[in-house]
Design a protein around this motif. Structure first.
Motif, mmCIF file in Angstrom:
data_model
loop_
_atom_site.group_PDB
_atom_site.id
_atom_site.type_symbol
_atom_site.label_atom_id
_atom_site.label_comp_id
_atom_site.label_asym_id
_atom_site.label_seq_id
_atom_site.Cartn_x
_atom_site.Cartn_y
_atom_site.Cartn_z
ATOM 1 N N GLU A 306 8.164 11.184 -15.242
ATOM 2 C CA GLU A 306 7.363 10.379 -14.374
ATOM 3 C C GLU A 306 6.177 11.156 -13.637
ATOM 4 O O GLU A 306 6.106 12.579 -13.941
ATOM 5 C CB GLU A 306 8.379 10.239 -13.124
ATOM 6 N N GLY A 307 5.146 10.599 -13.001
ATOM 7 C CA GLY A 307 4.132 11.172 -12.398
ATOM 8 C C GLY A 307 2.901 11.874 -13.359
ATOM 9 O O GLY A 307 2.435 12.759 -12.895
ATOM 10 N N ARG A 308 2.915 11.294 -14.574
ATOM 11 C CA ARG A 308 1.924 11.997 -15.250
ATOM 12 C C ARG A 308 0.930 10.881 -15.525
ATOM 13 O O ARG A 308 1.136 9.593 -15.775
ATOM 14 C CB ARG A 308 2.523 12.606 -16.869
ATOM 15 N N ASN A 309 -0.450 11.270 -15.755
ATOM 16 C CA ASN A 309 -1.412 10.204 -15.996
ATOM 17 C C ASN A 309 -2.190 10.563 -17.178
ATOM 18 O O ASN A 309 -2.644 11.631 -17.308
ATOM 19 C CB ASN A 309 -2.569 10.285 -14.843
ATOM 20 N N PHE A 310 -2.156 9.639 -18.224
ATOM 21 C CA PHE A 310 -2.731 9.809 -19.332
ATOM 22 C C PHE A 310 -4.108 8.695 -19.474
ATOM 23 O O PHE A 310 -3.812 7.697 -18.942
ATOM 24 C CB PHE A 310 -1.634 9.574 -20.697
ATOM 25 N N LEU A 311 -5.011 9.326 -20.140
ATOM 26 C CA LEU A 311 -6.273 8.673 -20.086
ATOM 27 C C LEU A 311 -6.707 8.203 -21.799
ATOM 28 O O LEU A 311 -6.224 9.368 -22.385
ATOM 29 C CB LEU A 311 -7.209 9.407 -19.857
ATOM 30 N N LEU A 312 -6.621 7.064 -22.183
ATOM 31 C CA LEU A 312 -6.547 6.702 -23.621
ATOM 32 C C LEU A 312 -8.325 6.611 -23.991
ATOM 33 O O LEU A 312 -9.066 5.826 -23.323
ATOM 34 C CB LEU A 312 -6.057 5.494 -23.954
ATOM 35 N N VAL A 313 -8.872 7.183 -24.990
ATOM 36 C CA VAL A 313 -10.078 7.290 -25.350
ATOM 37 C C VAL A 313 -10.200 7.133 -26.858
ATOM 38 O O VAL A 313 -9.260 7.758 -27.338
ATOM 39 C CB VAL A 313 -10.959 8.268 -25.009
ATOM 40 N N PRO A 314 -11.060 6.169 -27.692
ATOM 41 C CA PRO A 314 -11.180 6.218 -28.963
ATOM 42 C C PRO A 314 -11.382 7.387 -29.620
ATOM 43 O O PRO A 314 -11.928 8.355 -28.997
ATOM 44 C CB PRO A 314 -12.179 5.221 -29.258
ATOM 45 N N MET A 315 -11.178 7.604 -30.844
ATOM 46 C CA MET A 315 -11.584 8.672 -31.467
ATOM 47 C C MET A 315 -12.683 9.120 -31.749
ATOM 48 O O MET A 315 -13.573 8.147 -31.836
ATOM 49 C CB MET A 315 -10.781 8.629 -33.084
ATOM 50 N N PRO A 316 -13.256 10.467 -31.542
ATOM 51 C CA PRO A 316 -14.657 10.604 -31.795
ATOM 52 C C PRO A 316 -15.184 10.474 -33.143
ATOM 53 O O PRO A 316 -14.373 10.514 -34.065
ATOM 54 C CB PRO A 316 -14.615 12.362 -31.415
#
Lengths: 455, 318, 300
Positions: A306-316
């Motif tokens: 719990e309590g983690r924040n993940f950000l999703l970004v496309p591959m470079p």
């Protein structure tokens, strides 16, 4: 199908017949503790009113087994005339088992397939084209976009139905990013920006800026996809690109990052390989970024707690290139050419694809469902990680590169016998220069591919 | 002179105590085909019914390009064998890894097993607890849990580095990775140990009593009674460890997958990859038969040597 | 060499019954326990780690990896794991494993003893050749035999039954045959010959003379055979399709999926639990091993 029973199989048939003549005539009525009837016996029994039997095989973990079995039970309720017999195993075991069954002419009706293996199985005539079932409406794709089906098409025919859409994704620990005082990257970021961000994260936080196998063959393939090319040529007899420079640049960057301690060295990677998604350094907070297949975010989030924040970004992507992302079928259901009950198999696959209730049981565990109706119905029930995955796929859908053709028939051979042992490992272990590495890849891969295609 | 003990090695009084009934030479040499085949019939039937055909088939396939999925295949003559030795650098690496493993893990494992068996062959208090503790590692086998466990122990901040105060990526370093598998093999030494124990238990107590009366103790007893009488079991363990050492598969399969740089690419693992991952069953079959030849030669050498150092209570020639 | 030191040590102990235990211990015994016990703990560490991990919560398994003490002790892994897959619980898998390992062990040990006697004690034409064949079967990697063997059993219609798992055991197993042979060959032949003169046939010799003397070997074989069968996943994987027939070893492998979500807690829990039967068998049987035959039987 009988004409496939040529050569080898006939040899064994004869041997086995000779054998069965001298085998103990009345084998003891062994009483395996659970119901030990052979599959035929189950079908013949028909105690529950079933008149035909459908065999389904898949790989997965406990979660998938539970959900799939529950969906199968629902299917049996809706189709009391069909008795579904299923078998499941882990990934490695699935292929050992299916390969053996294929040799014995004993494949199930429906088998879970993988994009990397599809061509291999189709080229040996082990899978059945599904176009007739699409034409007669047994397989209904009214709510499915063409791009979602594209991965299952080989030489113009559909051999596998996508069970969920996937794409690779960079996962950034949002809290670490904030802690380092850095900005989230743009969706169309380049490798240069990627290297800069990872470097800054590493320098500001003292942890790995990024973790994950950047020398993985998937990234080699993505690199050339982004440049409008493909690693294999059309008939799979040689590499499909001429210019080695992009690979040279890319590998140079990865090595540079390893040497600077921004990412784990190949040595560390190897020591931790085979670990699961759950064991990723980002889970323990030892890395700020990683990449996974989008459906793996669920496992990653669960392990992180719990309590983690993940950000999703496309591959470079490389400078001037298009997207390195594409939408990949996470896995397929295919009907084998040894199927005894292909009609029921097609009904079953359609049920998996379109039935809302079934998909509420399955809960997108295999990836984002291909039917828009199913996606809409699931929306309100998704958890945070799944919501992120659905949004991510929706966001990149319009900008991704088209799905590359299936891997060449010699792909497994190239990866296992050339790519890792002769190319990547010697380079990253410092035993081989960058120039030699790229040259050896071309020479050796071409040799293997030519041989595989020539067979 | 007794037939039960190697005469030159045994203390006189021990030999005197051993059974001394004179042997009828003729009886031992008599052949009894009916009874012989009757007794080995279970094995023979199972062998002919279930094992012979697969063995013959794999031999035939060694000369083909059979790929499992495709039922049609063609003859390729000796091409598989030629490729193995001339055009397959990984094959050579797999040979190197396997020989290195066999010649380090087998002696270490046997020595450790024998030493511990000797230590545990006593009536001291708590010895059965110890026996259980030493055998326990051998039953964890080759499950996925073992892979995770072993990687953890040899991990960057695992137990081994903590004890040694080092900072080595044991499983990632080409110089150390194979040693982790050797340590694992030695750690799971329970099966040869148990066989040694059973062998020690079979040595008649009278021999020791006789030797003790004679004044022989400790080391003397070990060299003159224990060791010679244990040689059939040492021989068995050696042969079996040799064979299974060359067949080593599971540990590398679940833990290293052959990495790093193919330094743990054991023969059977490479063979499995060729058969079921690259789908080159013909090639894998050829590899299997070369392995059989190698192991057969090594085993034959051990058998040859056995007449010089293995002593049977029944004193028959083998 | 310890058999030799045992007797004096025992005598020393009985002499000093009245003193506290630690005082009664001669230095040698103390050293023995320090050495053997210390090494034993080292040997057990990885197993302790496995058990400890099986009691850790999901979020703790990968964040508190090294500790042997769970921060937040839970039994959830055991209940989750035992649940099995889609309503088929580990009760079923255990029943199947006991059936497979039990029957296979019984067949293997009995057949191996009979065959071993034939090879070790009877002279017959072709003995050396068949023995060499038997050893050779151990030298051919099983990976290349799987497919032909599958085709045979498939043609016999035995897929998804226990026949392919159990029937090959009617011939014993080469490892045990050879092992028991070595034990038989360690027994002086004089006894056989005496019995033969008394009119005892080969069968009589085997049952009355040889069998009682190879009990430690048979127990050892039973312990190994049970464990190796219990652990075997390849044969069940290939031949058993219906999950209701899966064994524990096979079920354990169905938990993990490197590309998806894996409940590692459940894996650790069920892996730990799967060691229990094997361990119990060992502890139960090793008592016979200890007592062994030692002095009996040889006073012929």
């Amino acid at each position: 199908m009988r004409n496939r029973m040529s050569g080898f199989a006939v040899l064994f048939l004869v041997m086995a017949l000779v054998l069965s003549a001298c085998a103990p005539a009345a084998a003891p009525a062994a009483a395996p503790v659970a119901e030990g009837e052979s599959t035929e016996a189950v079908a013949a029994e028909g105690g529950d009113g079933a008149t035909s039997e459908l065999r389904v095989a898949w790989w997965g973990s406990q979660n998938r087994h539970d959900r799939t079995i529950a969906a199968i039970e629902l299917f049996e309720q809706l189709h009391p005339e069909i008795k579904v017999v299923y078998e499941f195993s882990g990934w490695d075991d699935h292929w050992t088992k299916m390969t053996t069954q294929a040799a014995g002419g004993n494949l199930p009706d429906v088998m879970q397939q993988d994009y990397a293996r599809l061509e291999e199985w189709v080229s040996r005539g082990l899978l059945m084209p599904l176009d007739a079932y699409v034409a007669d409406g047994t397989l209904n794709f009214d709510n499915v976009s063409e791009s979602a089906l594209a991965g299952g098409i080989i030489d113009g025919q559909l051999y596998g139905v996508n069970l969920g859409t996937n794409s690779m994704v960079i996962v950034i620990d949002a809290d670490k990013l904030a802690e380092a005082g850095l900005e989230a990257p743009r969706p169309d970021w380049t490798f240069a920006e990627f290297e800069a961000l990872a470097t800054q994260l590493h320098e500001n936080l003292g942890i790995y800026g990024f973790t994950g196998g950047l020398s993985n063959e998937q990234l080699w393939k993505n690199l050339y996809l982004s440049l409008g090319e493909w690693v294999y040529n059309e008939d799979g007899s040689a590499l499909g690109y001429e210019d080695d420079q992009p690979l040279l640049d890319y590998l140079g960057m990865v090595k540079r990052m390893q040497d600077a301690g921004i990412i784990p060295t190949r040595e560390t990677e190897v020591a931790e390989q085979g670990s699961s998604v759950e064991d990723n350094d980002i889970v323990s907070g030892d890395a700020a970024m990683t990449y996974v297949w989008s459906n793996q975010l669920v496992a990653l989030s669960a392990a992180a707690g719990e309590g983690r924040n993940f950000l999703l970004v496309p591959m470079p992507r490389p400078e001037g290139g298009a997207s390195t992302n594409y939408l990949k079928p996470s896995m397929f259901f295919s009907i084998t050419s040894q199927a005894k009950n292909p009609d029921a198999a097609a009904m079953f696959i359609d049920f998996f694809t379109n039935d809302i209730e079934a998909n509420k049981i399955l809960m997108a565990e295999r990836g984002v469902p291909i039917s828009s109706a199913v996606r809409d119905a699931l929306q309100p029930e998704l958890d945070v990680a799944q919501q992120q995955i659905f949004n991510y796929i929706a966001e990149i859908e319009s900008s991704v590169s088209p799905i590359p053709p299936p891997d060449a028939a010699g792909h497994a051979n190239v990866i296992n016998n050339v790519y890792w042992p002769l190319v990547m490992d010697p380079f990253f272990y410092g035993q081989q220069s960058l120039e030699d590495t790229v040259r050896i890849l071309r020479e050796q891969a071409n040799a293997v591919l030519a041989e595989s295609a020539g067979q | 002179m007794s037939n039960a003990l190697p005469a030159p090695a045994a203390p006189a009084s021990a030999t005197a105590k051993a059974p001394t009934r004179p042997r009828k030479r003729g009886g031992a040499r008599r052949t009894d085909n009916l009874m012989g085949y009757l007794f080995i019939a279970p094995w023979l039937v199972a062998f002919l019914a279930f094992t012979l055909i697969p063995i013959v088939a794999s031999f035939v396939l060694a000369f083909t390009n059979y790929d499992v999925l495709n039922p049609s295949w063609s003859w390729v003559g000796l091409q598989n064998f030629e490729r193995m030795f001339t055009r397959d650098p990984r094959y050579i690496k797999s040979l190197q890894a396997t020989f290195f493993y066999a010649f380090t893990a087998i002696p270490l494992r046997l020595a450790f097993a024998l030493a511990v068996a000797m230590l545990l062959n006593t009536h001291r208090r708590g010895v059965s607890t110890y026996r259980a503790a030493y055998y326990a590692p051998s039953i964890v086998g080759g499950s996925v849990a073992v892979a995770v466990m072993w990687r953890e122990i040899f991990g960057a901040d695992g137990l081994i580095n903590a004890i040694l105060g080092t900072d080595i990526t044991w499983l990632g370093n080409p110089n150390t990775a194979i040693w982790t598998l050797i340590v694992l093999a030695v750690w799971q030494f329970g099966s040869p140990m148990l066989i040694f124990l059973a062998g020690l238990k079979q040595i008649p107590r009278e021999f020791y009593e006789a030797a003790a009366i004679d004044g022989a103790h400790g080391g003397q007893q070990f060299w003159h009674i224990t060791l010679p009488l244990l040689t059939p079991i040492i021989f068995f363990n050696l042969v079996m460890q040799l064979i299974s050492g060359f067949m080593v598969f599971t540990q590398a399969f679940i833990i290293t997958g052959g990495a790093p740089l193919d330094t743990t690419l054991f023969y059977a693992l490479y063979l499995y990859q060729r058969a079921f991952v690259s789908l080159q069953m013909g090639y894998a079959s050829a590899m299997a038969w070369v392995l059989l030849a190698i192991v057969a030669v090594m085993t034959a050498l051990v058998f040859r040597s056995s007449s010089y150092w293995v002593f049977y209570g029944s004193q028959e020639e083998n | 060499m310890d058999s030799a030191t045992t007797a004096p040590a025992d005598r020393a102990m009985s002499r000093s019954q009245s003193r506290p235990l630690w005082r009664r211990m001669p230095t040698r015994t103390l050293l023995y326990h320090l050495l053997v016990g210390g090494l034993g703990i080292l040997m057990l560490y990885p197993i302790l780690w496995l058990f400890a991990s099986s009691f850790k919560g999901a979020a703790e398994i990968w964040t508190n990896v090294r500790s042997l003490i769970p921060q937040d002790f839970t039994l959830a892994n055991y209940t989750n794991g035992w649940r099995g897959f889609g309503g088929i619980t580990f009760a079923t898998f255990y029943a199947n494993s006991f059936f497979y390992a039990g029957v296979a062990t019984l067949l293997t040990v009995l057949a191996s003893a009979v065959v071993a006697y034939g090879f070790a004690r009877i002279n017959f034409v072709g003995r050396r050749i068949w023995f060499a064949c038997m050893l050779a079967t151990l030298m051919l990697p099983v990976q290349v035999q799987i497919i032909p063997q599958y085709i045979i059993f498939s043609e016999l219609g035995w897929i998804n039954t226990f026949y392919p798992l159990l029937l090959p055991r009617i011939g014993g197993q080469a490892f045990f045959i050879f092992m028991i042979m070595q034990f038989i060959r360690g027994i002086p032949k004089d006894l056989d010959e005496a019995a033969e003169m008394d009119g005892c046939g080969k069968g009589g010799i085997f049952f009355r003379i040889i069998l009682p003397q190879i009990v430690p070997a048979l127990i050892t074989a039973a312990i190994f055979s049970f464990y190796w069968t219990w652990e075997d996943f390849l044969t069940p994987l290939i031949y058993l399709n219906d999950p209701k027939l899966y064994t524990v070893s096979l079920a354990l492998r169905s938990f993990a999926d490197p590309s998806g979500q894996t409940d590692w807690g459940a894996i650790f829990a069920m892996s730990s639990l799967s060691l229990v039967p094997v361990f119990v068998i060992f502890v139960a049987f090793q008592r016979f091993l200890v007592e062994g035959i030692s002095t009996t039987g040889l006073k012929g």
